[in-house]
Design a protein around this motif. Structure first.
Motif, PDB file in Angstrom:
ATOM      1  N   GLY A   1       9.960  21.319 -65.332  1.00 24.86           N
ATOM      2  CA  GLY A   1      10.593  22.485 -64.712  1.00 24.86           C
ATOM      3  C   GLY A   1      11.853  22.079 -63.970  1.00 24.86           C
ATOM      4  N   GLY A   2      12.443  23.022 -63.279  1.00 26.24           N
ATOM      5  CA  GLY A   2      13.665  22.727 -62.558  1.00 26.24           C
ATOM      6  C   GLY A   2      14.026  23.811 -61.578  1.00 26.24           C
ATOM      7  N   THR A   3      15.047  23.528 -60.770  1.00 27.29           N
ATOM      8  CA  THR A   3      15.571  24.488 -59.813  1.00 27.29           C
ATOM      9  C   THR A   3      17.008  24.115 -59.489  1.00 27.29           C
ATOM     10  N   GLN A   4      17.873  25.108 -59.418  1.00 29.41           N
ATOM     11  CA  GLN A   4      19.284  24.934 -59.085  1.00 29.41           C
ATOM     12  C   GLN A   4      19.966  23.920 -60.002  1.00 29.41           C
ATOM     13  N   GLY A   5      19.452  23.791 -61.211  1.00 32.12           N
ATOM     14  CA  GLY A   5      20.017  22.874 -62.184  1.00 32.12           C
ATOM     15  C   GLY A   5      19.332  21.530 -62.246  1.00 32.12           C
ATOM     16  N   ALA A   6      18.717  21.078 -61.175  1.00 32.22           N
ATOM     17  CA  ALA A   6      17.993  19.805 -61.175  1.00 32.22           C
ATOM     18  C   ALA A   6      16.707  19.955 -61.977  1.00 32.22           C
ATOM     19  N   ILE A   7      16.270  18.879 -62.600  1.00 32.97           N
ATOM     20  CA  ILE A   7      15.048  18.905 -63.411  1.00 32.97           C
ATOM     21  C   ILE A   7      13.996  18.010 -62.773  1.00 32.97           C
ATOM     22  N   LEU A   8      12.751  18.432 -62.901  1.00 35.55           N
ATOM     23  CA  LEU A   8      11.610  17.659 -62.389  1.00 35.55           C
ATOM     24  C   LEU A   8      10.977  16.945 -63.570  1.00 35.55           C
ATOM     25  N   VAL A   9      11.078  15.634 -63.584  1.00 37.49           N
ATOM     26  CA  VAL A   9      10.530  14.827 -64.671  1.00 37.49           C
ATOM     27  C   VAL A   9       9.423  13.956 -64.095  1.00 37.49           C
ATOM     28  N   GLU A  10       8.190  14.275 -64.462  1.00 41.89           N
ATOM     29  CA  GLU A  10       7.011  13.508 -64.037  1.00 41.89           C
ATOM     30  C   GLU A  10       7.013  13.277 -62.525  1.00 41.89           C
ATOM     31  N   GLY A  11       7.274  14.393 -61.804  1.00 42.14           N
ATOM     32  CA  GLY A  11       7.114  14.388 -60.362  1.00 42.14           C
ATOM     33  C   GLY A  11       8.325  14.047 -59.544  1.00 42.14           C
ATOM     34  N   THR A  12       9.468  13.706 -60.149  1.00 44.29           N
ATOM     35  CA  THR A  12      10.664  13.305 -59.416  1.00 44.29           C
ATOM     36  C   THR A  12      11.845  14.154 -59.875  1.00 44.29           C
ATOM     37  N   TRP A  13      12.735  14.523 -58.929  1.00 49.54           N
ATOM     38  CA  TRP A  13      13.921  15.333 -59.237  1.00 49.54           C
ATOM     39  C   TRP A  13      15.026  14.432 -59.774  1.00 49.54           C
ATOM     40  N   TYR A  14      15.605  14.854 -60.919  1.00 54.80           N
ATOM     41  CA  TYR A  14      16.642  14.078 -61.590  1.00 54.80           C
ATOM     42  C   TYR A  14      17.848  14.954 -61.910  1.00 54.80           C
ATOM     43  N   CYS A  15      18.946  14.269 -62.252  1.00 53.48           N
ATOM     44  CA  CYS A  15      20.163  14.906 -62.733  1.00 53.48           C
ATOM     45  C   CYS A  15      19.860  15.639 -64.049  1.00 53.48           C
ATOM     46  N   PRO A  16      20.392  16.856 -64.257  1.00 55.25           N
ATOM     47  CA  PRO A  16      20.092  17.583 -65.499  1.00 55.25           C
ATOM     48  C   PRO A  16      20.671  16.921 -66.746  1.00 55.25           C
ATOM     49  N   SER A  17      21.620  15.983 -66.569  1.00 50.70           N
ATOM     50  CA  SER A  17      22.232  15.316 -67.720  1.00 50.70           C
ATOM     51  C   SER A  17      21.593  13.964 -68.011  1.00 50.70           C
ATOM     52  N   MET A  18      20.409  13.686 -67.466  1.00 53.63           N
ATOM     53  CA  MET A  18      19.727  12.440 -67.785  1.00 53.63           C
ATOM     54  C   MET A  18      19.418  12.421 -69.281  1.00 53.63           C
ATOM     55  N   PRO A  19      19.629  11.320 -69.985  1.00 58.64           N
ATOM     56  CA  PRO A  19      19.404  11.266 -71.438  1.00 58.64           C
ATOM     57  C   PRO A  19      17.991  11.705 -71.813  1.00 58.64           C
ATOM     58  N   GLN A  20      17.892  12.412 -72.937  1.00 59.97           N
ATOM     59  CA  GLN A  20      16.611  12.938 -73.385  1.00 59.97           C
ATOM     60  C   GLN A  20      15.616  11.824 -73.671  1.00 59.97           C
ATOM     61  N   ALA A  21      16.102  10.668 -74.118  1.00 58.94           N
ATOM     62  CA  ALA A  21      15.194   9.549 -74.398  1.00 58.94           C
ATOM     63  C   ALA A  21      14.479   9.090 -73.134  1.00 58.94           C
ATOM     64  N   LEU A  22      15.148   9.180 -71.984  1.00 56.00           N
ATOM     65  CA  LEU A  22      14.509   8.800 -70.729  1.00 56.00           C
ATOM     66  C   LEU A  22      13.530   9.882 -70.269  1.00 56.00           C
ATOM     67  N   ILE A  23      13.856  11.139 -70.529  1.00 56.71           N
ATOM     68  CA  ILE A  23      12.958  12.231 -70.144  1.00 56.71           C
ATOM     69  C   ILE A  23      11.644  12.147 -70.923  1.00 56.71           C
ATOM     70  N   ASP A  24      11.742  11.822 -72.206  1.00 55.33           N
ATOM     71  CA  ASP A  24      10.563  11.812 -73.080  1.00 55.33           C
ATOM     72  C   ASP A  24       9.902  10.441 -73.177  1.00 55.33           C
ATOM     73  N   ALA A  25      10.219   9.513 -72.280  1.00 57.95           N
ATOM     74  CA  ALA A  25       9.747   8.137 -72.430  1.00 57.95           C
ATOM     75  C   ALA A  25       8.225   8.053 -72.465  1.00 57.95           C
ATOM     76  N   THR A  26       7.550   8.671 -71.510  1.00 58.67           N
ATOM     77  CA  THR A  26       6.088   8.552 -71.453  1.00 58.67           C
ATOM     78  C   THR A  26       5.427   9.304 -72.597  1.00 58.67           C
ATOM     79  N   GLY A  27       5.972  10.458 -72.969  1.00 58.39           N
ATOM     80  CA  GLY A  27       5.431  11.180 -74.120  1.00 58.39           C
ATOM     81  C   GLY A  27       5.577  10.385 -75.403  1.00 58.39           C
ATOM     82  N   ASP A  28       6.722   9.699 -75.560  1.00 58.59           N
ATOM     83  CA  ASP A  28       6.907   8.860 -76.744  1.00 58.59           C
ATOM     84  C   ASP A  28       5.928   7.690 -76.739  1.00 58.59           C
ATOM     85  N   LEU A  29       5.616   7.173 -75.560  1.00 58.36           N
ATOM     86  CA  LEU A  29       4.652   6.072 -75.481  1.00 58.36           C
ATOM     87  C   LEU A  29       3.277   6.531 -75.945  1.00 58.36           C
ATOM     88  N   HIS A  30       2.819   7.691 -75.468  1.00 57.96           N
ATOM     89  CA  HIS A  30       1.512   8.205 -75.872  1.00 57.96           C
ATOM     90  C   HIS A  30       1.479   8.531 -77.360  1.00 57.96           C
TER      91      HIS A  30
END
Length: 578
Positions: A352-381
């Motif tokens: 999810g997100g708010t004001q443009g920031a995205i919440l990735v696995e419990g931590t707020w990140y820049c919305p332009s963080m690479p998709q490969a980093l966002i999906d890292a744990t899902g790709d591992l599973h």
């Protein structure tokens, strides 16, 4: 009993008297146990609590009313019996039965004053009669009884950790909450049958899923996804298995404290560090298996600060952080705890997100963080990347985090800076961040016809506590600090469960040592068993310390060769030494 009877000295009884007198239980319960009318009881509530305390120590954590009777009436000195106002009975069968009847009646009166259930045990109630009793019960009276039972468990547990109370009061390492199944003395009945069990507050514990009996209530929306939904969403499917009832009893919700600050619990000579106490239980409550995990978890930790224990990190299994934020996540943060979570496989990545920031696995990140980093744990599973790649991607997330600009205010709001403003990345939308060196990642914002989002337009944004509350946690998921805190807390509570369930010790999962039905009775007997397990852990720890240059009384348990913390991932440890 008479052949094995060893008389207790007054010095052995004095600590129990001090602990009972130091609690608020006697004035709290006396008005409900000693009624103003009718025949006066021949034993005081204060004396019974002292007897239960002594019986627990003598029998290895077991509360047996016959042993309590033997201790109070026949194993104390005449002077101590006079001091405790214990009447004399003949040391024969008639005298013992008369004394045992006095103890039994007083124990059941105490139990009734703390029973939070409107359903009476020891009879097979029909479902219609049980529902009528629930509908006509006084909620205020039940809440008052529940509060008395909670105070009773706190008294017993605080007394068990008394030697380390000062050390635990300064400990801010963390607390783990977990529910472990324990059997009740009653026999389970068919879930959809016409009658309830003689222990109507118990239920069937199911090994799989959220542990609730599927015949008793429908699966909740936040339960594990079904096989069909897992197939449609591409989630790896497990081999189907039959749901089997495991045991009939309760979920014992435990709050276990653990020092997570020290990486080396052993000193150079192989003995334990005197500043690192063992994992101990500070809170306990019982409920039906799988029912109200958030409510019961909060009940075990809500009064820890009032009892002198400082808040720290808080870890629990997925049953807790899959609750509604208003029931668990927000209250624990309001109490001062920093939650540390793990997630289901369908909750990984962007949450999810708010004001443009995205919440990735419990931590707020820049919305332009690479998709490969966002999906890292899902790709591992999913097996698309190996564990070494996952570790590298988790580390690569750090520059994209939103950084705190100010501390949280009294209401939980916090100002967070864009990582480009904090000097962690370079972004074309923030020209001042460019040209700071190739060591900083270059963000590639996605163009939008409506312009940059709020977090990219401003230097900082204000995050309210409700935003992302369900999945937010205090540490970066998957990094070494998260592994150290989360796994140590979770391992501590699971380790204590195994320690107290040992058939050679307290054997808390068995019902043979708690042969009384009812929620209050089971809680009273179980908390004495848990308290004895606390004392046993403290004794083992103290005996293994090397103080004043002397060798310890007992040898420290040999530690197995284990993998370093940095090699662990959500699905196992790294195979190489990367």
């Amino acid at each position: 009993m008479r052949v094995q009877r060893n008389h207790l000295s007054d010095a052995d009884v004095e600590p129990a008297i001090e602990e009972v007198d130091g609690s608020s239980l006697v004035p709290l319960l006396e008005e409900f146990v000693h009624l103003p009318r009718g025949r006066h009881r021949r034993l005081r509530l204060r004396t019974l609590l002292i007897g239960l305390h002594l019986c627990c120590q003598i029998t290895g954590g077991k509360i047996i009313l016959e042993r309590t009777t033997d201790v109070l009436y026949f194993r104390l000195s005449p002077a101590m019996r006079t001091q405790l106002e214990i009447p004399d009975y003949e040391d024969n069968d008639w005298g013992f039965e008369a004394a045992y009847a006095v103890v039994r009646r007083l124990f059941h009166a105490m139990k009734t004053a703390m029973d939070p259930s409107p359903l009476p045990p020891n009879k097979h109630l029909t479902r219609q009669e049980a529902q009528r009793l629930i509908d006509t019960a006084d909620p205020a009276d039940l809440a008052a009884r529940e509060h008395r039972l909670a105070l009773f468990t706190e008294f017993v547990l605080d007394a068990s950790v008394g030697p380390l109370k000062n050390l635990l009061a300064e400990l801010t390492g963390g607390v783990a909450v977990d529910a472990t199944p324990v059997r009740t003395y009653a026999r389970g009945r068919r879930t959809n049958g016409p009658e309830l069990s003689t222990d109507p507050d118990a239920g069937w514990y199911v090994r799989e899923g959220d542990h609730r009996d599927p015949d008793a209530s429908p699966l909740a929306d936040d339960a594990e996804p079904s096989r069909k939904s897992r197939k449609l969403s591409g989630i790896p499917q497990k081999k189907p298995s039959l749901r089997k009832r495991y045991l009939f009893g309760f979920d014992a919700h435990l709050a276990v404290t653990r020092d997570t600050r020290h990486d080396k619990p052993l000193l150079d000579d192989g003995t334990p560090d005197p500043e690192v106490p063992p994992a101990l239980v500070l809170g306990l409550c019982l409920d039906k298996p799988g029912e109200r995990p958030a409510y019961n978890g909060l009940k075990t930790i809500s009064r820890l600060q009032k009892r002198g224990y400082a808040p720290g990190y808080l870890a629990g299994d997925r049953a807790y952080n899959n609750s509604e934020p208003a029931e668990w996540q927000l209250p624990v943060r309001a109490l001062g705890y920093q939650p540390v979570y793990d997630y289901r496989v369908d909750q990984l990545g962007n949450q999810g997100g708010t004001q443009g920031a995205i919440l990735v696995e419990g931590t707020w990140y820049c919305p332009s963080m690479p998709q490969a980093l966002i999906d890292a744990t899902g790709d591992l599973h999913a097996g698309r990347i190996d564990r070494e790649t996952w570790t590298a991607r988790i580390a690569a997330r750090k520059p994209y985090r939103l950084m705190p600009k100010e501390r949280q205010d009294a209401e939980g709001h916090q100002r967070m800076m864009c990582p480009a403003e904090a000097g962690k990345v370079q972004c074309p939308l923030k020209p001042r961040s460019l040209g700071r060196g190739i060591q900083l990642p270059l963000v590639d914002p996605e163009p939008s016809p409506t312009g940059p989002v709020k977090v990219c337009r401003q230097r900082a944004i204000t995050l309210a506590p409700e935003e992302g509350a369900k999945h937010w946690q205090a540490l970066d998921y998957g990094d070494e600090q998260w592994q150290k805190i989360y796994f140590r807390l979770r391992n501590s509570v699971e380790g204590f469960n195994g320690f107290a369930k040992s058939p050679l010790a307290e054997a808390i999962e068995s019902s043979r040592l708690r042969p009384i039905r009812g929620l209050a009775a089971q809680t009273i007997l179980l908390v004495f068993q848990i308290a004895h397990a606390n004392r046993r852990k403290i004794t083992r720890w103290l005996d293994s310390l090397a103080l004043s240059g002397e060798r310890p009384v007992r040898r420290t348990n040999r530690r197995r060769k284990t993998k370093p913390l940095g090699t662990w991932t959500p699905i196992g440890h790294l195979t190489s030494a990367t």
